[in-house]
Design a protein around this motif. Structure first.
Motif, PDB file in Angstrom:
ATOM      1  N   ALA A 132       5.897  -0.979   4.616  1.00 22.85           N
ATOM      2  CA  ALA A 132       5.786  -0.415   3.261  1.00 22.85           C
ATOM      3  C   ALA A 132       4.552  -0.960   2.550  1.00 22.85           C
ATOM      4  CB  ALA A 132       7.040  -0.728   2.451  1.00 22.85           C
ATOM      5  N   ARG A 133       4.281  -2.245   2.737  1.00 25.04           N
ATOM      6  CA  ARG A 133       3.101  -2.832   2.099  1.00 25.04           C
ATOM      7  C   ARG A 133       1.822  -2.240   2.687  1.00 25.04           C
ATOM      8  NH1 ARG A 133       2.864  -9.232   1.606  1.00 25.04           N
ATOM      9  NH2 ARG A 133       4.600  -8.677   0.202  1.00 25.04           N
ATOM     10  N   TYR A 135       1.468   0.726   4.003  1.00 25.48           N
ATOM     11  CA  TYR A 135       1.340   2.097   3.488  1.00 25.48           C
ATOM     12  C   TYR A 135       0.774   2.096   2.067  1.00 25.48           C
ATOM     13  CZ  TYR A 135       2.837   6.727   1.865  1.00 25.48           C
ATOM     14  OH  TYR A 135       2.878   7.997   1.344  1.00 25.48           O
ATOM     15  N   ALA A 136       1.274   1.202   1.216  1.00 34.11           N
ATOM     16  CA  ALA A 136       0.783   1.117  -0.161  1.00 34.11           C
ATOM     17  C   ALA A 136      -0.699   0.748  -0.184  1.00 34.11           C
ATOM     18  CB  ALA A 136       1.604   0.100  -0.950  1.00 34.11           C
ATOM     19  N   SER A 171       0.244   9.039  -6.507  1.00 35.48           N
ATOM     20  CA  SER A 171       1.144   7.881  -6.496  1.00 35.48           C
ATOM     21  C   SER A 171       2.592   8.314  -6.362  1.00 35.48           C
ATOM     22  CB  SER A 171       0.965   7.064  -7.781  1.00 35.48           C
ATOM     23  OG  SER A 171      -0.362   6.600  -7.904  1.00 35.48           O
ATOM     24  N   LEU A 172       2.997   9.312  -7.167  1.00 38.31           N
ATOM     25  CA  LEU A 172       4.381   9.801  -7.108  1.00 38.31           C
ATOM     26  C   LEU A 172       4.670  10.434  -5.750  1.00 38.31           C
ATOM     27  CD1 LEU A 172       7.118  10.428  -8.385  1.00 38.31           C
ATOM     28  CD2 LEU A 172       6.108  12.516  -9.362  1.00 38.31           C
ATOM     29  N   TRP A 175       4.964   7.839  -2.907  1.00 39.22           N
ATOM     30  CA  TRP A 175       6.240   7.128  -2.929  1.00 39.22           C
ATOM     31  C   TRP A 175       7.366   8.008  -2.408  1.00 39.22           C
ATOM     32  CZ3 TRP A 175      10.813   8.089  -5.600  1.00 39.22           C
ATOM     33  CH2 TRP A 175      11.776   7.080  -5.487  1.00 39.22           C
ATOM     34  N   LEU A 176       7.410   9.255  -2.861  1.00 34.46           N
ATOM     35  CA  LEU A 176       8.464  10.172  -2.419  1.00 34.46           C
ATOM     36  C   LEU A 176       8.412  10.387  -0.905  1.00 34.46           C
ATOM     37  CD1 LEU A 176       8.344  12.934  -5.202  1.00 34.46           C
ATOM     38  CD2 LEU A 176      10.231  11.368  -4.746  1.00 34.46           C
ATOM     39  N   TYR A 178       7.038   8.471   1.499  1.00 31.40           N
ATOM     40  CA  TYR A 178       7.386   7.290   2.288  1.00 31.40           C
ATOM     41  C   TYR A 178       8.889   7.034   2.236  1.00 31.40           C
ATOM     42  CZ  TYR A 178       7.575   2.610   4.159  1.00 31.40           C
ATOM     43  OH  TYR A 178       7.887   1.516   4.930  1.00 31.40           O
ATOM     44  N   TRP A 179       9.472   7.203   1.046  1.00 28.27           N
ATOM     45  CA  TRP A 179      10.925   7.030   0.908  1.00 28.27           C
ATOM     46  C   TRP A 179      11.656   8.008   1.820  1.00 28.27           C
ATOM     47  CZ3 TRP A 179      14.636  10.526  -0.863  1.00 28.27           C
ATOM     48  CH2 TRP A 179      15.908   9.993  -1.086  1.00 28.27           C
TER      49      TRP A 179
END
Length: 351
Positions: A132-133, A135-136, A171-172, A175-176, A178-179
């Motif tokens: 996750a890190r 990916y960010a 950004s939104l 996040w969506l 990857y979740w």
């Protein structure tokens, strides 16, 4: 505003669709990671590359400007499939942009950004960190490249009206996506795990009763000739009482491995329950030789436990399927098995 939101939802839906199809098709090789086989990383990169091309075609209109969210599939590819997946995705985007727009100044700028992004993925792949890190960081680095590219090239009004909304949507959306990818991968992994547990016998590793009966039913429905061998370990209760259940379990594993090793390619061997195994064979020729070979091999194969050689034999009841339900075939084979038991065991009887 409504048009922009609608376009954003369409873009995110495209990413979800391709991501879902990709994970489903690759469900047997999960988890996808930079150490996965090259062909897995290649096709994951291809899927994300096609997604990025569709995002370019379905770019979001903000006033007189067009923006797209292709950075999301690029980051997904780099995160899951490493630099190799990223270069495959970037290569497809290169081909797509060349086909759609030809050679232009913005195209050259984009290629330079792709090269920088790929080099960055090579660097980041050497650092151990949570997915996750990583990916960010990919999303943040890509956004930084866009910011560097537009700084000084657009006025403040365009920056506020176009690129600020772009960064917010990026950004939104990131996040969506990857979740959703994380949830989808976990769901498919758990589905495969439960499917395995539901169809595999835990003790022997062979297909269990449910899976074996399903195979019989499939052959019944196919209309092709087939044969069933019901295989029972002789004097198994006595073995359990003498040596204990742990030795009994080891004996069943030994029998299961022996059957799996000597079964013909067209055979399907599974554990029916207790000390009973089933061998489902396509066709009806050469069945006697197969059954006799099993009886002889089990008799001659040494089973040694706790330093002691324990003799083992099996009895087999066989039935060639006619135009009848699979369970009727099983009943005939089971009756033949009892006949073999009554006749002295360590032999084959046909119904």
């Amino acid at each position: 505003m409504g048009t922009v939101i609608n376009s954003f939802v369409i873009n995110i839906s495209l990413i979800f669709l391709f991501m879902s199809l990709t994970f489903y098709v690759m469900r047997t090789v999960l988890p996808i990671q930079p150490t996965s086989p090259r062909f897995v990383r290649f096709w994951f990169g291809v899927s994300n590359g096609l997604t990025a091309i569709l995002l370019t075609i379905n770019a979001i209109e903000l006033g007189d400007a067009l923006i797209d969210l292709r950075l999301i599939p690029i980051a997904l590819s780099a995160t899951y499939a490493g630099p190799f997946g990223a270069i495959v995705t970037l290569g497809l985007i290169f081909i797509g942009r060349m086909t759609l727009h030809g050679m232009s100044a913005p195209f050259i700028d984009a290629i330079l950004m792709f090269i920088v992004f790929y080099l960055f993925s090579l660097l980041l792949s050497r650092i151990s960190m949570h997915r996750a890190r990583g990916y960010a960081i990919y999303i943040g680095f890509g956004a930084l490249l866009v910011l560097i590219r537009v700084t000084g090239n657009v006025d403040a009004r365009v920056f506020m009206n176009v690129f600020v909304p772009y960064f917010l949507m990026l950004s939104l959306g990131a996040w969506l996506c990857y979740w959703a990818a994380k949830k989808l991968e976990t769901h498919l992994w758990m589905f495969l795990l439960h499917t395995h547990r539901a169809t595999i016998d835990e003790l022997t590793g062979l297909p269990n009763r449910y899976r074996t009966l399903e195979q019989m039913n499939d052959l019944e429905m196919s209309g092709k000739p087939w044969t069933l061998l019901v295989i029972d370990v002789d004097h198994f209760k006595q073995l359990n009482d003498t040596y204990g259940h742990l030795v009994g379990d080891a004996a069943l594993r030994h029998i299961g491995q022996t059957l799996e090793r000597i079964s013909p390619p067209e055979g399907f061997v599974g554990r029916y329950g207790g000390e009973e195994f089933l061998l489902v064979l396509e066709g009806s020729t050469g069945v006697e030789e197969v059954a006799e070979k099993i009886v002889e091999t089990v008799r001659l194969t040494t089973f040694e436990c706790q330093g002691e050689v324990i003799p083992m034999t099996v009895s087999i009841g066989a039935a060639i399927a006619e135009l009848e339900p699979s369970m009727a075939v099983f009943e005939r084979a089971d009756e033949a098995l009892y006949a073999a038991k009554r006749n002295g065991r360590d032999q084959v009887r046909f119904a």
